[in-house]
Design a protein around this motif. Structure first.
Motif, PDB file in Angstrom:
ATOM      1  N   GLU A  20     -21.449 -10.740 -71.409  1.00 28.59           N
ATOM      2  CA  GLU A  20     -21.783 -11.795 -72.356  1.00 28.59           C
ATOM      3  C   GLU A  20     -22.362 -13.008 -71.626  1.00 28.59           C
ATOM      4  O   GLU A  20     -23.362 -13.572 -72.064  1.00 28.59           O
ATOM      5  CB  GLU A  20     -20.552 -12.201 -73.160  1.00 28.59           C
ATOM      6  N   ALA A  21     -21.776 -13.395 -70.525  1.00 32.01           N
ATOM      7  CA  ALA A  21     -22.299 -14.518 -69.738  1.00 32.01           C
ATOM      8  C   ALA A  21     -23.697 -14.201 -69.220  1.00 32.01           C
ATOM      9  O   ALA A  21     -24.600 -15.043 -69.282  1.00 32.01           O
ATOM     10  CB  ALA A  21     -21.357 -14.836 -68.577  1.00 32.01           C
ATOM     11  N   GLU A  23     -25.857 -12.116 -70.514  1.00 32.85           N
ATOM     12  CA  GLU A  23     -26.771 -12.108 -71.657  1.00 32.85           C
ATOM     13  C   GLU A  23     -27.159 -13.531 -72.056  1.00 32.85           C
ATOM     14  O   GLU A  23     -28.308 -13.805 -72.384  1.00 32.85           O
ATOM     15  CB  GLU A  23     -26.153 -11.358 -72.831  1.00 32.85           C
ATOM     16  N   TRP A  24     -26.209 -14.470 -72.015  1.00 30.47           N
ATOM     17  CA  TRP A  24     -26.509 -15.867 -72.325  1.00 30.47           C
ATOM     18  C   TRP A  24     -27.466 -16.457 -71.283  1.00 30.47           C
ATOM     19  O   TRP A  24     -28.406 -17.177 -71.639  1.00 30.47           O
ATOM     20  CB  TRP A  24     -25.220 -16.698 -72.384  1.00 30.47           C
ATOM     21  N   ILE A  25     -27.228 -16.151 -70.033  1.00 29.83           N
ATOM     22  CA  ILE A  25     -28.112 -16.650 -68.973  1.00 29.83           C
ATOM     23  C   ILE A  25     -29.531 -16.107 -69.169  1.00 29.83           C
ATOM     24  O   ILE A  25     -30.507 -16.848 -69.066  1.00 29.83           O
ATOM     25  CB  ILE A  25     -27.552 -16.285 -67.577  1.00 29.83           C
ATOM     26  N   ALA A  27     -30.904 -15.027 -72.001  1.00 32.79           N
ATOM     27  CA  ALA A  27     -31.476 -15.617 -73.230  1.00 32.79           C
ATOM     28  C   ALA A  27     -31.959 -17.045 -72.969  1.00 32.79           C
ATOM     29  O   ALA A  27     -33.043 -17.424 -73.405  1.00 32.79           O
ATOM     30  CB  ALA A  27     -30.445 -15.593 -74.356  1.00 32.79           C
ATOM     31  N   LEU A  28     -31.163 -17.821 -72.246  1.00 34.82           N
ATOM     32  CA  LEU A  28     -31.558 -19.195 -71.929  1.00 34.82           C
ATOM     33  C   LEU A  28     -32.781 -19.222 -71.010  1.00 34.82           C
ATOM     34  O   LEU A  28     -33.685 -20.038 -71.198  1.00 34.82           O
ATOM     35  CB  LEU A  28     -30.395 -19.958 -71.301  1.00 34.82           C
TER      36      LEU A  28
END
Length: 183
Positions: A20-21, A23-25, A27-28
């Motif tokens: 999840e972390a 994926e957030w990185i 996406a950002l």
């Protein structure tokens, strides 16, 4: 657990949190790259400075400049463009004449190739000082501000080379009360 148990099953919560972390990185990072591409290659904000485009544009108005449109075609008469006037200064003006056109003004009437042009964007009483005739060279456009008596434009700085054109001003987006399309 057996030695054939998948790693994700052995480290369930930690692995899910890591994914999840990550994926957030990702996406950002994609969002930042897209924002930079759009900002520097497609659309750009431009702040109007000065009274030269009154009453169409006011000092402090923010407009969106379409930087891509002139990769596919040349500017057209009546369009509002942003261009590099000098190394450190961009101007916003209206296209009046195209390459090969002869532009002049006499008795407050602007003529292109001997024909008066419709300038519905000019306020009543806004005067245009006599000038010309000026023949627009190849790969250039002739631009003027809408506030003719208070504009530094092609009458002073000469026709604008097409390679100095940044793009077409499309939308006034600030202040919100003035939101409108410029085409």
């Amino acid at each position: 657990m057996s030695e054939f148990t998948p790693r994700s099953a052995r480290h369930g919560r930690k692995k899910r949190g890591d994914n999840e972390a990550w994926e957030w990185i990702q996406a950002l990072a994609i969002a930042v790259v897209l924002a930079l591409v759009i900002r520097y290659m497609v659309f750009s904000p431009f702040s109007v400075s000065g009274p030269s485009m009154l009453s169409t544009l006011h000092n402090g108005d923010l407009v969106i400049v379409n930087k891509m449109i002139y990769l596919f075609r040349d500017p057209e008469p009546g369009e509002v463009i942003v261009f590099h006037a000098s190394k450190n200064k961009d101007y916003i003006k209206r296209v009046i004449a195209m390459p090969g056109d002869v532009v002049s003004a006499q008795n407050n009437i602007v003529r292109v190739n001997g024909e008066s042009i419709d300038e519905s964007y000019i306020d009543e009483g806004n005067r245009t000082a006599d000038f010309g005739p000026v023949e627009v060279p190849e790969n250039h456009v002739f631009v003027m501000g809408d506030n003719r008596m208070n504009s530094s434009d092609s009458r002073e700085i000469g026709p604008i080379s097409l390679d100095k054109v940044v793009g077409r001003a499309d939308i006034i987006f600030w202040p919100p009360d003035d939101f409108s399309f410029l085409w």
